[in-house]
Design an enzyme around this catalytic site. Structure first.
Site, PDB file in Angstrom:
ATOM      1  CD  GLU A   7       3.036  11.000  -7.235  1.00  0.00           C
ATOM      2  OE1 GLU A   7       3.435  10.067  -6.499  1.00  0.00           O
ATOM      3  OE2 GLU A   7       3.198  12.218  -6.934  1.00  0.00           O
ATOM      4  CD  GLU A  48       4.913   3.818   1.652  1.00  0.00           C
ATOM      5  OE1 GLU A  48       3.967   4.598   1.492  1.00  0.00           O
ATOM      6  OE2 GLU A  48       5.946   3.855   0.932  1.00  0.00           O
ATOM      7  NE  ARG A 107       8.610   4.719   0.514  1.00  0.00           N
ATOM      8  CZ  ARG A 107       8.524   5.970   0.945  1.00  0.00           C
ATOM      9  NH1 ARG A 107       9.610   6.677   1.165  1.00  0.00           N
ATOM     10  NH2 ARG A 107       7.347   6.532   1.169  1.00  0.00           N
ATOM     11  CG  ASP A 167      -2.137   5.593  -5.924  1.00  0.00           C
ATOM     12  OD1 ASP A 167      -2.227   4.516  -5.323  1.00  0.00           O
ATOM     13  OD2 ASP A 167      -1.472   6.547  -5.492  1.00  0.00           O
ATOM     14  CB  THR A 194       3.970   2.181  -7.711  1.00  0.00           C
ATOM     15  OG1 THR A 194       3.200   3.379  -7.774  1.00  0.00           O
ATOM     16  CG2 THR A 194       4.217   1.787  -6.263  1.00  0.00           C
TER      17      THR A 194
END
Length: 631
Positions: free
Chosen positions: A526, A259, A263, A392, A612
Site C-alpha cells: 500500500e 479474495e 486475486r 478500505d 485492489t
C-alpha cells in the site's frame, strides 16, 4: 442423525421378511399366495415411495442432511445383503437384493429430480451446455477445445500494455533491478512451490492459505499480469500453460469470495486484456459464475464465504452478529462489470448494482459507512468505521467504478466524494508533530491508529483529486501528499526501514507500532502504491527516492535464498522471517515498484484502472459501443 437414518434404511426390509420368508404358507396354494405376495409387495413398495417423497420434501432443506440420509441408507443396504437376514432362504435373499436395487435406483432418481427442481432455468441450461461440451470433448479426444458458450468479443489491446526503457540511466537501472527481484521471486516459487498457492521461501516448500479453499495456483494467477508488463514472456507462457491445464474451480471447499474475486478473477481478467488469450476470459467467466450463489441472501448482499461445489454461503463467525464486511461485498464492482462485458451475461453487473441500492437506502451515521452489514436484515452491525482493513477497498472501488465507466457512473462518483468528505470530517486528524493520519471510528469514539492497509488512501485521494467537486482538487492533492509523508515516516522510524502493520498516534508516540502483534511486515504494497500514484501526478523525485529506500530494505531484510519473506518485527535490528512469500508481493508490491520507475505511458491512467490487487482493467470507453449505428 446416523441412528435414525440406519433405522429408516432398514425398516422396509424388516417389514417384508414375514411375508417372503414363510415357506409353509407357500406350499399350501402356490398360485393364490404368489398373487397375494405380489399385491403385498406392491403395497409395501408404494408405501416406500411415499416415504421417500415425504423424506425429500419434509426433511430440512439441507444438502448435507439429504446426502447423509442417502449415503447412510445405501451403506445399510450393503449390510442387509451380506447380513444375517439374507441367509433365511434363497428366494428371500433374492427378493431383498432386487428390492434394494429398486430402492437405490429410486433414491438416485428422486435425488436427481430434487436437484434439478431446485435449479433455476438458466442453471439447467448451463448444465445442459456443460454436458454437451463434455460429449463433444470426448468425441474429439483430448485435443478438443470447449467454447464455454461465450459470445464473440472483438479483442483490442488497450494502449500501454508494455512500456519502453526510461531515458534516464539511473531510473533504467532501478527498473531493471525490480525486474530481477520479480525473477528471483518467480523462479523460487517455480522451483519450490509450483502449483501451490504460495511459497515458503525459508523452508523452500509450498504454502496454502485457507482463503482459497482448495483452489490452487494463487501466485501463478496473481503474477500473470506482472510477468506480462515486465515482458517476461517465457515465464508468462509457462504460467498460461499451467492455467490452461491445471486451474480447477470444481472444489468442494469454502473460499473467501472477496479474495478469490480480487486475486483470481482480477488476475485472469487482466491477463486476458493484456494478452488477448481466450483461455483467461473463459476461466474468469467460469469462476465468476461459481461465485454467483454467494448473492443468494434476502438482501442480495453476498456472503463472505462460499462452498464452490454446493453453493452454500455463510459469513465469518467473528463478524458482528453474522454480518458481511464492507470491504468484501464492496470490492466486487470492477471485476463483475467486466465479467458482464466479457460473458454477455448482465447478471454480474446487476448483482453489484443492487449492493449500491441497498447502501443508498440506509442511513449513514455522520455520512460514514460502518464496516458491518447484516445480509439478512439489511441493517448495519456494529458502528465501526475504517479506511483500513474491513473498509478500505470499498471507497477505492466507488472512485474507480466512476473512472472505469469513462466517467459515466455518476452514482459511484457522488458516493465516493460524499464518503471522502465524511472521512475528512470525522477520521482525518493531524498529530502534534504535524503528521496527517486517518484514525478508526468506533461508535463515535476515535482510535488513533492507522493501519498499513490505510496507506493506500494517499494514492486513492490523488487519483480522485482531479474530479473533485468545486475547487477541492488542490486541497485533496495536499491531503494525499500528507498521507504519503506519514506513511513514509512509519517506514523511516523502524530499524529495518520497512513499515509495521499498524502504527499509533497516542501516548506520546507518532507513526510507531506499540503492540507486538502490529510490528510485522508481510511484503504489503500500500505505501509503495501511494508513492507510484504520487509520482505519476506530481513527478516529485522524492517519491522515487522513497520507493528506492523500500527496494533496498526488501533486498537487505526480506530476500532469502528461496525467495522473499515477511518479517515478524520491523523494530528488531535483525529480521525474524515469517517464511511466507505472499502472492500479492508479485501482483502488487513489485508491479507498483516497476511502474514507479517506468514512464507514465506504461499502463496510462486514462486507459487502465487497477483493481485492489493491482490488476489493471481497461476503462470501458463510452463511444462507439453506445452508438451501435456507427460501425
Amino acid at each position: 442423525e446416523s441412528s435414525t437414518t440406519h433405522r429408516s434404511g432398514k425398516m422396509p426390509v424388516a417389514t417384508l421378511l414375514p411375508f417372503t420368508a414363510t415357506p409353509n404358507r407357500k406350499s399350501a396354494s402356490p398360485t393364490s399366495f404368489r398373487l397375494t405376495e405380489k399385491f403385498i409387495l406392491l403395497l409395501v413398495f408404494s408405501a416406500f415411495i411415499t416415504l421417500c417423497f415425504g423424506a425429500i420434501f419434509f426433511l430440512p432443506d439441507s444438502s448435507k442432511l439429504l446426502s447423509g440420509v442417502f449415503f447412510h441408507s445405501s451403506a445399510v443396504e450393503t449390510n442387509t445383503r451380506t447380513g444375517p437376514d439374507s441367509s433365511d432362504s434363497g428366494s428371500a435373499g433374492n427378493d431383498d437384493r432386487v428390492l434394494a436395487k429398486i430402492r437405490k435406483d429410486h433414491e438416485k432418481a428422486l435425488l436427481e429430480a430434487k436437484d434439478t427442481l431446485q435449479k433455476r432455468p438458466d442453471e439447467i441450461k448451463q448444465d445442459i451446455i456443460i454436458e454437451k461440451e463434455k460429449v463433444v470433448k470426448e468425441s474429439m479426444g483430448q485435443g478438443g477445445k470447449d467454447v464455454n458458450n461465450l459470445p464473440f468479443v472483438e479483442y483490442r489491446r488497450p494502449p500501454g500494455a508494455t512500456g519502453h526503457e526510461p531515458l534516464d540511466p539511473e531510473t533504467r537501472d532501478r527498473r531493471a533491478k525490480i525486474k530481477e527481484m520479480m525473477k528471483h521471486a518467480w523462479d523460487s516459487y517455480r522451483r519450490y512451490a509450483w502449483g501451490s498457492n504460495e511459497l515458503r521461501p525459508v523452508s523452500k516448500q509450498g504454502h496454502s492459505s485457507n482463503l482459497f479453499g482448495s483452489i490452487k495456483g494463487a501466485t501463478i494467477v496473481d503474477a500473470l499480469d506482472t510477468l506480462y508488463i515486465m515482458e517476461m514472456f517465457e515465464e508468462f507462457d509457462a504460467a498460461t500453460d499451467w492455467v490452461e491445464k491445471n486451474l480447477d474451480f470444481n472444489v468442494n471447499a469454502e473460499v473467501s469470495v472477496f479474495e478469490v474475486n480480487i486475486r483470481f478473477v482480477g488476475g485472469l481478467l487482466s491477463a486476458y486484456y493484456l494478452s488477448g488469450k481466450e483461455v483467461f476470459r473463459r476461466k474468469a467467466v467460469e469462476l465468476g459464475e461459481k461465485l454467483l450463489p454467494a448473492f443468494k441472501t434476502p438482501t442480495g448482499i453476498p456472503w463472505a464465504l462460499l462452498n464452490l461445489k454446493s453453493g452454500i454461503g455463510r459469513n465469518w463467525p467473528w463478524a458482528s452478529g453474522g454480518s458481511s464486511i464492507l470491504a468484501e461485498y464492496g470490492t466486487l464492482h470492477l471485476e463483475f462489470m467486466h465479467l458482464s462485458k466479457l460473458s454477455g451475461n448482465p447478471e454480474f453487473a446487476q448483482k453489484v448494482m443492487n449492493i449500491r441500492k441497498v447502501l443508498n437506502r440506509l442511513d449513514k451515521p455522520q455520512g460514514l459507512y460502518p464496516n458491518y452489514l447484516n445480509p439478512n436484515s439489511g441493517q448495519w452491525g456494529q458502528h465501526h468505521v475504517s479506511v483500513g482493513g474491513l473498509g478500505d477497498s470499498f471507497y477505492e472501488y466507488l472512485l474507480k467504478a466512476w473512472l472505469m465507466s469513462d466517467k459515466t457512473d455518476e452514482e459511484g462518483k457522488k458516493m465516493y466524494y460524499d464518503a471522502l468528505q465524511a472521512i475528512e470530517t470525522n477520521l482525518m486528524r493531524k498529530s502534534s508533530g504535524g503528521l496527517t493520519y486517518i484514525a478508526e471510528w468506533k461508535g463515535g469514539l476515535l482510535e488513533h491508529k492507522m493501519g498499513h492497509l490505510t496507506c493506500f488512501a494517499g494514492g486513492m485521494i490523488a487519483l480522485g483529486a482531479d474530479g473533485a467537486p468545486g475547487d477541492k482538487t488542490g486541497h485533496q492533492m495536499e491531503q494525499a501528499a500528507e498521507i504519503a509523508r506519514t506513511c513514509h515516516e512509519s517506514y523511516a522510524r523502524t530499524a529495518l526501514k520497512l513499515g509495521p502493520e499498524a502504527f499509533r498516534f497516542d501516548g506520546g508516540v507518532e507513526a510507531i507500532a506499540t503492540r507486538q502483534n502490529e510490528k510485522y511486515f508481510i511484503l504489503r504494497p500500500e505505501v509503495i502504491e501511494t508513492y507510484m500514484y504520487m509520482w505519476r501526478f506530481t513527478h516529485d523525485p522524492k517519491y522515487r527516492e522513497w520507493g528506492w529506500e523500500a527496494v533496498q530494505a526488501l533486498e537487505q531484510h526480506c530476500k532469502v535464498e528461496g525467495g522473499y519473506s515477511g518479517v515478524r518485527d520491523v523494530y528488531a535490528p535483525t529480521p525474524n522471517h515469517d517464511d511466507v512469500q505472499q502472492s500479492f508481493y508479485l501482483a502488487e508490491t513489485l508491479k507498483y515498484l516497476y511502474l514507479l520507475f517506468s514512464d507514465d505511458d506504461h499502463l496510462p491512467f486514462d486507459h487502465w484502472v487497477f483493481n485492489t490487487e493491482a490488476h489493471p482493467l481497461p476503462v470501458i470507453k463510452k463511444d462507439k459501443t453506445d452508438r451501435p449505428n456507427e460501425k
